[in-house]
Design an enzyme around this catalytic site. Sequence first.
Site, PDB file in Angstrom:
ATOM      1  N   LYS A  21      -9.663  59.659  12.701  1.00  0.00           N
ATOM      2  CA  LYS A  21      -9.100  58.289  13.251  1.00  0.00           C
ATOM      3  C   LYS A  21      -9.344  57.390  12.001  1.00  0.00           C
ATOM      4  CE  LYS A  21      -8.091  54.916  16.737  1.00  0.00           C
ATOM      5  NZ  LYS A  21      -8.424  54.421  17.994  1.00  0.00           N
TER       6      LYS A  21
ATOM      7  N   SER B 104      -4.384  53.445  21.246  1.00  0.00           N
ATOM      8  CA  SER B 104      -4.112  53.452  19.823  1.00  0.00           C
ATOM      9  C   SER B 104      -4.362  54.829  18.902  1.00  0.00           C
ATOM     10  CB  SER B 104      -5.226  52.449  19.101  1.00  0.00           C
ATOM     11  OG  SER B 104      -6.500  52.806  19.264  1.00  0.00           O
TER      12      SER B 104
ATOM     13  N   SER C  39      -7.872  54.146  24.290  1.00  0.00           N
ATOM     14  CA  SER C  39      -7.235  54.622  23.029  1.00  0.00           C
ATOM     15  C   SER C  39      -7.452  56.303  22.778  1.00  0.00           C
ATOM     16  CB  SER C  39      -7.578  53.979  22.050  1.00  0.00           C
ATOM     17  OG  SER C  39      -7.002  52.540  22.265  1.00  0.00           O
TER      18      SER C  39
END
Lengths: 497, 503, 99
Positions: free
Chosen positions: A80, A155, A179
Amino acid sequence: MTDVIHRTAAEIAAQVADGTVTATEVTEAHLARIEAVDEKVHAFLHVDREGALEQARAVDARRAAGEKLGPLAGVPLALKDIFTTEGVPTTCGSKILEGWIPPYDATVTRRLKEAGVVILGKTNMDEFAMGSSTETSAYGPTGNPWDLTRIPGGSGGGSAAAIASYQAPLAIGTDTGGSIRQPAAVTGTVGVKPTYGGVSRYGMIAFSSSLDQGGPCARTVLDAALLHEAIAGHDPLDSTSIDAPVPAVVEAARNGSVAGLRVGVVKEFRGEGYQAGVMARFDESVELLRELGAEVVEVSCPSFDKALAAYYLIAPSECSSNLARFDAMRYGLRVGDTGGRSAEEVTTLTRGAGFGDEVKRRIMLGTYALSSGYYDAYYGSAQKVRTLISRDFERAFGDVDVLISPTTPTTAFAIGERVDDPMAMYLADLCTIPTNLAGNAAMSLPCGLADEDGLPVGLQIIAPAMADERLYRVGAAVEAAFRARWGHPLLEEAPAL
Amino acid sequence: MTVTDDLVSYEDALASYDPVMGLEVHVELGTATKMFCGCATTLGAEPNSQTCPTCLGLPGALPVVNAVGVESAIRIGLALNCEIAPWCRFARKNYFYPDMPKNFQTSQYDEPIAFNGYLDVQLEDGTVFRVEIERAHMEEDTGKSTHIGGAAGRIHGASHSLLDYNRAGIPLIEIVTKPITGAGERAPEVAKAYVAELRELIKALGVSEARMEMGQMRCDVNVSLRPHGREAFGTRSETKNVNSLRSVERAVRFEIQRHAAVLDGGGTIVQETRHFHEDNGSTTSGRVKEEAEDYRYFPEPDLVPVAPPREWVEQLRAELPELPRARRNRLREEWGISEHEMQSALNAGAIELITATIAAGADQAAARKWWMGELARRANEAGTELAALPVTPGQVARIAALVAEGSLNDKLARQVIEGVLAGEGGPDEVVEARGLKIVKDEGALGAAVDEAIAANPGVADKIRGGKVAAAGALVGAVMKATRGQADAARARELILERLGVQG
Amino acid sequence: MPGITREEVAHLARLARLELTDEELDHFAGQLDDIIGAVARVSDVADQDVPPTSHPLPLTNVMRPDEVRPSLTPQQALSGAPAAAQQRFKVPQILGEEA
Ligand SMILES: [Mg+2]
Ligand SMILES: [Zn+2]
């Protein structure tokens, strides 16, 4: 070689270790897959082809030299874009960090490298991890591999989509309010939010410091456990890092069982707003657990109904302060420095231009909640709610070993559907947020497809703090039972890209 | 800088009003590393060479508390007779400023590590005044900006600024007094004595060199006036960065006179920050605080609470060194000097220098004499602190030794000091290079004595006649002839010997 | 709990150093008002005698020894700077306090 992308991380690592395949071949196959499908999915913001191949070659060289390789050596991973990577761009999904190349590695990044994990690139995310759909990314949305017109969750939508579309067997996410888990749920993958403090936050760009926690994303429970062990453990650079042995999650994942376990169903997580197909799969999971020998009881956590409100005060408050550093002085975007303007004006213009709407909303909300006249009513009260939620958990875990709920009230919604309705968007994290507030551990794993839309549904398992291994023990048992029932992994039902 | 403020005389101001002060002192700790990261704190390092992701506020970086920073805070708190919090947290103080990398200062808010103490300070005449301490808390320093394009590096008119973050994150202890009331006309003296005593205390604890001229100790001075007999405090002004003892005294005095003029004229004091000007001792308006600053403090989530175990605190208390006032009283007795003399030594910042000089072998009278005399004069001329003079206690002790053994007289010793201060080397090198040794050659001295007797027959007769005191004139002549390098005592002996008189 | 006005939003934007257009101000004012209305329910517990939780885990006294660790090189430190000169970060003029 095209088949290697469908293997699990555990399989790939074993094959690299025994020489069936080289890390370089594995990496090349995944890079080819990215090349082939990511134009459609848009899971990656940056693919580090050269860095990945170099890392893969290093693993191969170590094997050739007779070194014993770690349990994930040679396995590709999608990171990420919230973790700093020395020499590799890190944007956190924001324009304000476009082109920033960190001079240091996050602890998670460093541990992955040390484990011989091959970092393919950086994945798309909601800007500064603020969102539940990856639509707030400054670099455009990510598609859900099950239906590219739908959101992949957020997210960490990029990380979940990358593994769901076989661009990587493993990914790293961060979970501030769901997330990791919510994207896992809507993409039919596995995601774990470890106990707060279990994985170092050093080099993980802060959204809400007291809630943020990095964790593993994978296609199987065992793979998640292997990744969990690779990144977890005490870090002297993170004051909130737990200085205790990492829970034995791999062992638990290899020994899935729920026999004799007491499982609590959180009564508050159902009702209005919960999609029928989601609840049907959840109820089936409850039945399955009973069949597998668990004792399932209903528990009540009355304060959970204030969790969302508390979260949307605490997270914005902390983020308003954490994001103050993006001021156009030391790194990142600078707008309007024409020579005549003051530093303050340039900071204001840069932040106006560099942050997206969701980030601005939360910064202003947090600024409001912390301001002197409102602190007690908002921030102070939110922290009291936090205590009440922890007490609810404590009471529940006094009675049961784990709690379960749907991970998210609905399946993946359409891209654009909630983008200008913040309150509707925030509901996506209804079931995941209490765990972040209390700091304990939770997992989402696939429990089937909703009848009405054929999209994946996630089952959330929640464990007490520092008892992360329970997630894996239960998760592995549920996964194996579903696998037996379905005859194949759920992801195989996803349409080909 | 034109001063537009009207002032009333100090006496008139005090006749009408009672001053109330509050002093906020920031002390930079002398730790090896910064408060929240492992960067070195070495002074004078290349710009931005002592920075890391944490103290630059890079995305993702996190703080970890320096244990010695906490220990120093506790020791300062204990020395200031404070209670030590059994549990406290850091807090974020949010405001934007380019020299502050995170745009919040990691500080403490409503849970300071030390609170509710006092410091007794001694005034010139020996009166002891108790200054109550509100709190002492931990925080971090900011980076340093250099303003380019404006006049004399001033912020106004600068086109841009250059930032060096080497200082960003260096540990600070902020020490805040309770409102200081009851000092009356002695308020400026109390303020100065407090800062001086605090500086001595900090140095005695060894937590900082507390050199004000280096910015290691900085003082903000709050002053307000209230008419005699009124309970409520007046509106205060806050004069920032008053960075010498003398300036503290002057700033308080100036603000008292300025406030009085405003109030006498029927005006009201605006709550504002003010800047002190060393050149003329005035203050000028800085930023008016239209609305109360909203720093949006909240507990720092990246740092866990500090809960100093009681045993640790008690151990630190037991290990505190002798504190400055007690030590001064002891030294005063050992040295056999008056309160006033001790106070002068303290004000001159000479106590450590004198004790170090004694430790290097000088006797106490000589050590005091050189530091409080010639060296104090030189420091004053140069406008620096005594400790900043380029001479060491060891060198002063050597000079005293040369005098004691008769190799130098006071006049020559002053020349040696001049040479040392001018960078000509240590005392022995200066003596050698400048040829300053006392003439001990009996032959040369005898010849000079004979010459002096021959040249002053009248004086010689008086001495022969018993007026021994007249020998001074002949000694003077000898000294003149030898350009001051003769051993005056020996010359006197020889003169009396030659003239057949008992000394 | 009172709602939030457009002026308050403008003030928050100033405090947070966010340049907003008039349309953005209107837009955000409406949204923030909705959100604040929804989250205000936490203040139900304002009067309850419950200790606030600032940290999810009950850790205390995490400290490091006062030992120097390697810093970045000045080149690394300045590598992301929008502008630099004389090995320092070059920033626009700073208005405000006389230093
Ligand atoms: Mg302060
Ligand atoms: Zn540093």
